[in-house]
Design a protein around this motif. Structure first.
Motif, short mmCIF file in Angstrom:
data_model
loop_
_atom_site.label_atom_id
_atom_site.label_comp_id
_atom_site.label_asym_id
_atom_site.label_seq_id
_atom_site.Cartn_x
_atom_site.Cartn_y
_atom_site.Cartn_z
N GLY A 131 0.83 -1.20 0.00
CA GLY A 131 0.00 0.00 0.00
C GLY A 131 0.86 1.24 0.00
N ALA A 132 0.38 2.30 0.64
CA ALA A 132 1.14 3.53 0.75
C ALA A 132 0.62 4.31 1.96
CB ALA A 132 1.01 4.37 -0.52
N TYR A 133 1.49 5.14 2.52
CA TYR A 133 1.13 5.95 3.68
C TYR A 133 1.46 7.40 3.35
CZ TYR A 133 1.24 1.35 5.86
OH TYR A 133 1.02 0.02 6.15
N VAL A 134 0.45 8.25 3.45
CA VAL A 134 0.61 9.67 3.10
C VAL A 134 0.40 10.50 4.35
CG1 VAL A 134 -0.21 11.55 1.65
CG2 VAL A 134 -0.26 9.20 0.78
N VAL A 135 1.42 11.27 4.72
CA VAL A 135 1.35 12.12 5.91
C VAL A 135 1.48 13.57 5.47
CG1 VAL A 135 2.32 12.65 8.17
CG2 VAL A 135 2.43 10.30 7.29
N SER A 136 0.43 14.34 5.70
CA SER A 136 0.45 15.76 5.34
C SER A 136 1.17 16.57 6.41
CB SER A 136 -0.98 16.29 5.19
OG SER A 136 -1.58 15.80 4.02
N LEU A 137 2.06 17.45 5.93
CA LEU A 137 2.77 18.37 6.82
C LEU A 137 2.10 19.73 6.71
CD1 LEU A 137 6.39 17.37 5.73
CD2 LEU A 137 5.20 16.63 7.81
N PRO A 138 1.59 20.29 7.80
CA PRO A 138 0.89 21.57 7.72
C PRO A 138 1.79 22.68 7.18
CG PRO A 138 0.53 20.52 9.85
CD PRO A 138 1.61 19.75 9.17
N ARG A 139 1.28 23.43 6.24
CA ARG A 139 2.06 24.52 5.65
C ARG A 139 2.44 25.56 6.70
NH1 ARG A 139 -0.92 29.07 4.53
NH2 ARG A 139 0.14 29.58 2.59
N ASP A 140 1.61 25.70 7.75
CA ASP A 140 1.85 26.70 8.79
C ASP A 140 2.58 26.12 10.00
OD1 ASP A 140 0.60 28.60 7.25
OD2 ASP A 140 -1.34 28.40 8.24
N ALA A 141 3.10 24.89 9.88
CA ALA A 141 3.84 24.31 11.00
C ALA A 141 5.04 25.18 11.36
CB ALA A 141 4.30 22.89 10.63
N TRP A 142 5.19 25.46 12.64
CA TRP A 142 6.27 26.32 13.12
C TRP A 142 7.51 25.45 13.36
CZ3 TRP A 142 6.68 31.29 12.75
CH2 TRP A 142 7.58 32.02 13.53
N VAL A 143 8.52 25.65 12.53
CA VAL A 143 9.66 24.73 12.54
C VAL A 143 10.97 25.51 12.42
CG1 VAL A 143 8.32 22.88 11.45
CG2 VAL A 143 9.65 24.45 10.01
N ASP A 144 12.06 24.80 12.63
CA ASP A 144 13.40 25.37 12.40
C ASP A 144 13.76 25.22 10.94
OD1 ASP A 144 14.44 26.28 14.97
OD2 ASP A 144 14.31 24.17 15.57
N ILE A 145 14.10 26.34 10.30
CA ILE A 145 14.55 26.32 8.91
C ILE A 145 16.03 26.65 8.91
CG2 ILE A 145 14.29 27.35 6.62
CD1 ILE A 145 11.38 27.86 7.24
N PRO A 146 16.86 25.72 8.45
CA PRO A 146 18.31 25.93 8.50
C PRO A 146 18.73 27.27 7.90
CG PRO A 146 17.82 23.70 7.81
CD PRO A 146 16.51 24.42 7.85
N GLY A 147 19.46 28.05 8.70
CA GLY A 147 19.97 29.34 8.24
C GLY A 147 18.98 30.46 8.37
N HIS A 148 17.76 30.17 8.82
CA HIS A 148 16.73 31.22 8.90
C HIS A 148 16.02 31.27 10.25
CE1 HIS A 148 16.82 32.12 4.52
NE2 HIS A 148 17.14 30.85 4.42
N GLY A 149 16.31 30.34 11.12
CA GLY A 149 15.63 30.32 12.40
C GLY A 149 14.23 29.74 12.31
N LYS A 150 13.37 30.12 13.25
CA LYS A 150 12.00 29.60 13.30
C LYS A 150 11.11 30.33 12.29
CE LYS A 150 11.69 26.70 16.95
NZ LYS A 150 10.98 25.41 16.97
N ALA A 151 10.30 29.56 11.61
CA ALA A 151 9.37 30.15 10.64
C ALA A 151 8.35 29.08 10.23
CB ALA A 151 10.11 30.67 9.41
N LYS A 152 7.37 29.49 9.43
CA LYS A 152 6.42 28.53 8.90
C LYS A 152 7.11 27.62 7.89
CE LYS A 152 2.19 31.29 9.41
NZ LYS A 152 0.98 31.80 8.71
N LEU A 153 6.68 26.38 7.85
CA LEU A 153 7.32 25.38 7.00
C LEU A 153 7.30 25.79 5.53
CD1 LEU A 153 8.64 22.60 6.60
CD2 LEU A 153 6.34 21.59 6.61
N ASN A 154 6.21 26.40 5.07
CA ASN A 154 6.13 26.70 3.64
C ASN A 154 7.09 27.81 3.21
OD1 ASN A 154 4.78 28.88 4.77
ND2 ASN A 154 3.15 28.91 3.24
N ALA A 155 7.68 28.51 4.17
CA ALA A 155 8.66 29.54 3.83
C ALA A 155 9.96 28.93 3.34
CB ALA A 155 8.91 30.43 5.03
#
Length: 389
Positions: free
Chosen positions: A170-194
């Motif tokens: 089968g397959a497993y699909v996990v959606s990552l929220p576009r607005d998830a607050w995460v660490d972006i390398p070189g940019h600090g904390k921001a929304k994932l879609n950034a």
């Protein structure tokens, strides 16, 4: 008296010649049948050569031979037909995998060893990205007229980790929220879609891998222009929205999957809408009726391969192997879920999604270990139901 005997002898010779000619059936000798000589006194033509129906014994054998030849001919034609169908199928298989657009340089480089995820225990993991480009021209696929990424010009509106297990069950699909607050390398904390907006595919993949510690084996990207064309090529989709049946074309479907402000759970319901649409679209594309009409099948395959771009590590042979290995997987075998989250909040004046720092790592570990089936049996998840808002 001599004349009379001579006449009788001549008549007898003519009769014998006629019998020999009739025994030949006018069709030449049959190799498997002995030649009957009417002049041989050991042969009684009247009793052995002709039955009560007046049919020569050679005729049933010739009938059986003709039947055998017809059957062999039919089998030969069937074999040729099967080979032709298989050849056409392989041609389509080979032709369309070769038409998928490839993107180079999508994987991050110069990543510290400590931030590099180890290979998964089994299966493959794809990062599927839907791009919200601010361009009037297509940015992904074979007909792209604008670059797939330009600083600040595109954001990854949809992000899904798709895990294909090693057993191809089968397959497993996990959606990552576009607005998830995460660490972006070189940019600090921001929304994932950034991440995609600031650094394109490499920065997005690096961010997701550091977040989940799951290695991304391949990337697939589609922009909204390709999304609309693909939806229209299958004749639109039928969805249940707020308990009512609705038929949507490409433009309407795009509005449906992007809506979030008027949904009870905001971004969580939005990702379920995207999953619901994807499952419905896959079910329609995979219907036998889609490919029973060669013209329609060609149109769908053209639009599908024209809309999507993949990383250049996924060669034609790899893509064919991927399709072949998962040929038995159907939409009902695909599990859709959201990444574990604690809820939403406001940070620096932005509405964000707060990921679950306890449940999340458990899910990602199961994905790395190719053990998602067992994980689902022992954990509660935000899974896609039969209908969505």
């Amino acid at each position: 008296m001599g004349d009379r005997n001579t006449a009788e002898a001549e008549a007898t010779g003519l009769d014998e010649a006629a019998e020999r000619e009739e025994g030949a059936g006018g069709a030449g000798p049959v190799a498997s049948d002995p030649v009957v000589d009417a002049r041989d006194p050991s042969t009684d033509v009247s009793q052995e050569g002709v039955d009560t129906a007046g049919i020569s014994p050679a005729q049933p054998r010739r009938g059986r031979n003709r039947t055998r030849r017809v059957l062999l001919g039919a089998l030969a034609l069937l074999a040729v037909g099967v080979l032709m169908v298989a050849g056409c199928a392989w041609w389509a298989f080979d032709h369309y995998t070769g038409k998928v657009d490839r993107i180079s340089g999508v994987f991050p480089t110069k990543v510290p060893a400590a931030a590099q995820p180890a290979p998964s225990a089994g299966g493959q993991t794809f990062l599927l990205v839907g791009v919200d480009s601010r361009s009037a021209l297509p940015t992904t696929g074979r007909d792209a007229k604008a670059p797939e990424w330009k600083y600040g010009a595109q954001r990854s509106d949809t992000m899904m980790l798709v895990h294909l297990p090693a057993d191809h069950s089968g397959a497993y699909v996990v959606s990552l929220p576009r607005d998830a607050w995460v660490d972006i390398p070189g940019h600090g904390k921001a929304k994932l879609n950034a991440a995609f907006s600031w650094g394109g595919p490499p920065l997005l993949i690096d961010t997701v891998q550091r977040l989940t510690k799951v290695r991304v084996d391949h990337l697939a990207v589609i922009d909204w222009d390709g999304f609309k064309k693909l939806t229209d090529s299958v004749g639109g989709v039928d969805l249940v929205v707020d308990g009512a049946d609705r038929h949507m074309n490409g433009t309407q479907a795009l509005v449906y999957v992007r809506e979030r402000y008027h949904l009870a759970r905001g971004d969580f319901d939005r990702t379920h809408r995207q999953q619901y649409f994807l499952r419905t679209l896959l079910a329609k594309v995979m219907r036998p009726s889609t490919f029973s009409n060669p013209v329609k099948a060609t149109e769908v395959l053209d639009d599908l391969t024209a809309a999507v771009s993949v990383d250049d590590r996924l060669g034609d042979g790899d893509l064919r192997a991927l399709l072949w290995d998962n040929k038995e997987v159907r939409p009902g075998d695909i599990v859709f879920m959201n990444a574990p989250a604690k809820g939403t909040g406001m940070i620096s004046g932005q509405s964000v999604v707060l990921l679950d720092s306890v449940a999340g790592p458990q899910l990602w570990r199961a994905m790395r270990e190719d053990a998602l089936d067992g994980y689902l049996q022992s954990h509660d998840t935000d899974r896609l139901g039969a209908t969505t808002p």
